[in-house]
Design an enzyme around this catalytic site. Structure first.
Site, PDB file in Angstrom:
ATOM      1  NE  ARG A  47      -2.206  -1.123   3.613  1.00  0.00           N
ATOM      2  CZ  ARG A  47      -2.727  -0.994   4.825  1.00  0.00           C
ATOM      3  NH1 ARG A  47      -3.994  -0.624   4.949  1.00  0.00           N
ATOM      4  NH2 ARG A  47      -2.007  -1.238   5.906  1.00  0.00           N
ATOM      5  CG  ASP A  89      -5.968  -0.164  -0.248  1.00  0.00           C
ATOM      6  OD1 ASP A  89      -6.286  -1.290   0.190  1.00  0.00           O
ATOM      7  OD2 ASP A  89      -6.273   0.898   0.332  1.00  0.00           O
ATOM      8  CE  LYS A 145       1.544 -20.636  10.844  1.00  0.00           C
ATOM      9  NZ  LYS A 145       1.802 -19.893  12.074  1.00  0.00           N
ATOM     10  CG  HIS A 175       7.378 -22.813   7.399  1.00  0.00           C
ATOM     11  ND1 HIS A 175       6.501 -22.156   8.228  1.00  0.00           N
ATOM     12  CD2 HIS A 175       8.486 -23.059   8.139  1.00  0.00           C
ATOM     13  CE1 HIS A 175       7.058 -22.003   9.412  1.00  0.00           C
ATOM     14  NE2 HIS A 175       8.260 -22.543   9.394  1.00  0.00           N
ATOM     15  CE  LYS A 179      11.116 -26.285   9.700  1.00  0.00           C
ATOM     16  NZ  LYS A 179      12.305 -25.463   9.441  1.00  0.00           N
ATOM     17  CD  GLU A 213       8.137 -19.696  17.385  1.00  0.00           C
ATOM     18  OE1 GLU A 213       8.385 -19.134  16.304  1.00  0.00           O
ATOM     19  OE2 GLU A 213       7.054 -19.578  17.984  1.00  0.00           O
ATOM     20  CG  ASP A 232       0.830 -18.408  15.086  1.00  0.00           C
ATOM     21  OD1 ASP A 232       0.574 -18.149  13.897  1.00  0.00           O
ATOM     22  OD2 ASP A 232       1.961 -18.235  15.578  1.00  0.00           O
ATOM     23  CG  HIS A 237       3.549 -24.855  12.048  1.00  0.00           C
ATOM     24  ND1 HIS A 237       3.354 -24.757  10.686  1.00  0.00           N
ATOM     25  CD2 HIS A 237       3.978 -23.628  12.447  1.00  0.00           C
ATOM     26  CE1 HIS A 237       3.659 -23.533  10.284  1.00  0.00           C
ATOM     27  NE2 HIS A 237       4.031 -22.836  11.339  1.00  0.00           N
ATOM     28  CE  LYS A 337       5.077 -16.439  18.848  1.00  0.00           C
ATOM     29  NZ  LYS A 337       6.183 -16.720  17.906  1.00  0.00           N
TER      30      LYS A 337
END
Length: 486
Positions: A47, A89, A145, A175, A179, A213, A232, A237, A337
């Protein structure tokens, strides 16, 4: 991998974090390896009022440092020639005419439209693409996702997108499936008589799947605070990895054969009752602490996060696949996390021998396990007990190590590179089908509903730890512990 046919790839959200951190670097690596056709163009859409030269300067700042030793000035200059920027946009119908003008509308040319945007824009973008004729059979649509916030919103997005594109044009990306070690999981299981007869309840005690993570939410606080770890990471995953571990042998490696078997696993997952949610799930949220000796803030102190947020940044749960192969085998899944280290792995714990002939210390149990490491480095280790040198019959743990980077001297493609090339080539096997995604939402929704209805707030854990103590308690009730690399 063979060189691609001629193509155009269009990144909606081309100025966003995903494009700059993962997608553009992945295409650079494919270009450097000679895997992109000379007639292959990259269009970044955003944008912001900037031109091509401004965008290229952004790439110089954001992308070049990520390439490290792989950066080559001549290769980079050639790669830059592929790239153009277009101000667009996604909500303005009139802007899409500029896209057609820049691309041309060649129905014979493969065109990939990658929607690296918030999911609430997916329907608008797809409807506008269809309106300008960019939904012909050679258009391929990549959806990031999470696809929606729950089953209802996911179904609404899929239905609306399905009105504009055929299912075989839609690539729902995860993703982790790109792997190398995940691909090798299929080879190990279905290519070796050493493992396939043992890959069942009679010989496997339990299975652990972890994605941890070190990073916090970084600049994604607003997105993450409305999403959480279960939506998430676990819904996508972790469940996809579970499917790859638990699926039955497909009749072939054809895309539908593989995806059919994954769907069967999802349909075989034991539904969560309220009692199961209360006793077999752990919800956590990180507090301030330290990562690698550096202080980090708590989740509620992160930018764009509500100061009283109850969004989870950690989830652990116990699942069960109710079929003939896996009945009674616990699957322990966890993701979080600000954990002690960055690691993603699948650990297959085999049952002990029927008679304890040797004295085996508790810290060597279980004796046999297969550890499939997905990150930070990709490897597969098979653990077993061996006699230590000396007169006494003392056993110690040893392992056979398949380190991909050491054993195979060939170049290793990043997961996003592999999947982007698969999209251009038209290979769907490593992407989720609509019914897979819907079934995953069916399974996780009772957890979300119970958390909300019973007011289950996340348990705090210190940044730099392995999550709430309740996570260890979840496994201790089954008489096991989380795997730690020796």
């Amino acid at each position: 991998m063979a060189c691609t046919p001629p193509f155009d790839i269009v990144f909606f959200g081309g100025t966003g974090d995903l494009a700059l951190r993962k997608l553009i670097p992945a295409l650079y690596q494919a270009h450097r390896a000679g895997l992109l056709h000379a007639d292959g163009r990259i269009f970044a859409l955003g944008r912001g009022a900037q031109g091509r030269e401004d965008y290229l300067r952004t790439l110089e700042t954001r992308v070049k440092p990520r390439l490290g030793a792989d950066f080559e000035s001549t290769t980079w200059a050639d790669f830059r020639d592929r790239i153009d920027f277009l101000q667009l946009d996604a909500n303005r119908q009139a802007d899409y005419a500029k896209l057609v003008e820049s691309l041309g509308l060649d129905a014979q040319r493969i065109t990939v439209c990658y929607l690296a945007t918030a999911p609430q824009l997916f329907i608008t973008i797809c409807e506008n693409l269809a309106r300008i004729g960019m939904n012909h059979p050679n258009i391929r649509l990549v959806l990031e996702k999470p696809l929606g916030h729950d089953l209802q919103s996911s179904n609404a997005i899929n239905a609306a997108v399905g009105e504009c594109f055929d299912e075989n044009q839609i690539y729902r990306i995860d993703h982790y499936l790109g792997k190398e070690s995940v691909q090798n999981l299929l080879a190990i299981r279905f290519g070796n008589t050493l493992f396939e007869p043992l890959w069942r309840r009679e010989w496997i005690d339990h299975i652990q799947i972890t994605i941890a993570e070190e990073l916090g939410v970084e600049e994604r606080g607003d997105f993450y605070d409305h999403t959480g770890a279960l939506r998430d990471m676990l819904q996508s995953h972790l469940l996809q990895l579970l499917c790859m571990v638990a699926m039955e042998p497909p009749s072939s490696l054809a895309e539908e054969a593989v995806r059919n078997e994954k769907l069967k696993v999802l349909k075989s997952l034991k539904p969560f009752s309220v009692e199961d949610v209360l006793g077999k799930t752990v919800r956590g949220q990180y507090r301030s602490g330290a990562i690698r000796g550096a202080p980090v803030p708590g989740y509620r102190e992160e930018p764009h996060v509500a100061p009283d947020s109850i969004t989870e940044t950690f989830v652990a749960l116990q699942a069960e696949v109710m079929n003939w192969r896996w009945a009674g085998v616990p699957f322990f899944l966890r993701t979080g996390k600000r954990m002690q280290e960055r690691v993603a792995e699948i650990v297959i714990h085999f049952r002990p021998v029927p008679h304890a002939l040797f004295h085996t210390p508790f810290n060597l149990q279980p004796a046999n396990k297969l550890v499939i490491r997905l990150q930070p480095s990709e490897s597969i280790r098979l653990y077993f007990l061996a006699k230590a040198p000396g007169d006494a019959m003392n056993l110690q743990s040893a392992y056979l190590n398949l380190d991909f980077h050491t054993l195979f001297k060939a170049r290793h493609a990043d997961a996003y590179e592999r999947l982007l090339l698969d999209v251009i080539h038209g290979r769907l096997a490593l992407f989720m089908r609509r019914d897979e995604q819907a079934q995953a939402w069916v399974w996780v929704e009772p957890i979300l509903a119970c958390w909300q209805q019973h007011g289950i707030a996340p348990k705090p854990y210190i940044s730099g730890s392995w999550g709430p103590a309740a996570s260890s308690g979840l496994l201790s009730r089954a008489g096991v512990v989380w795997h730690e690399e020796n």
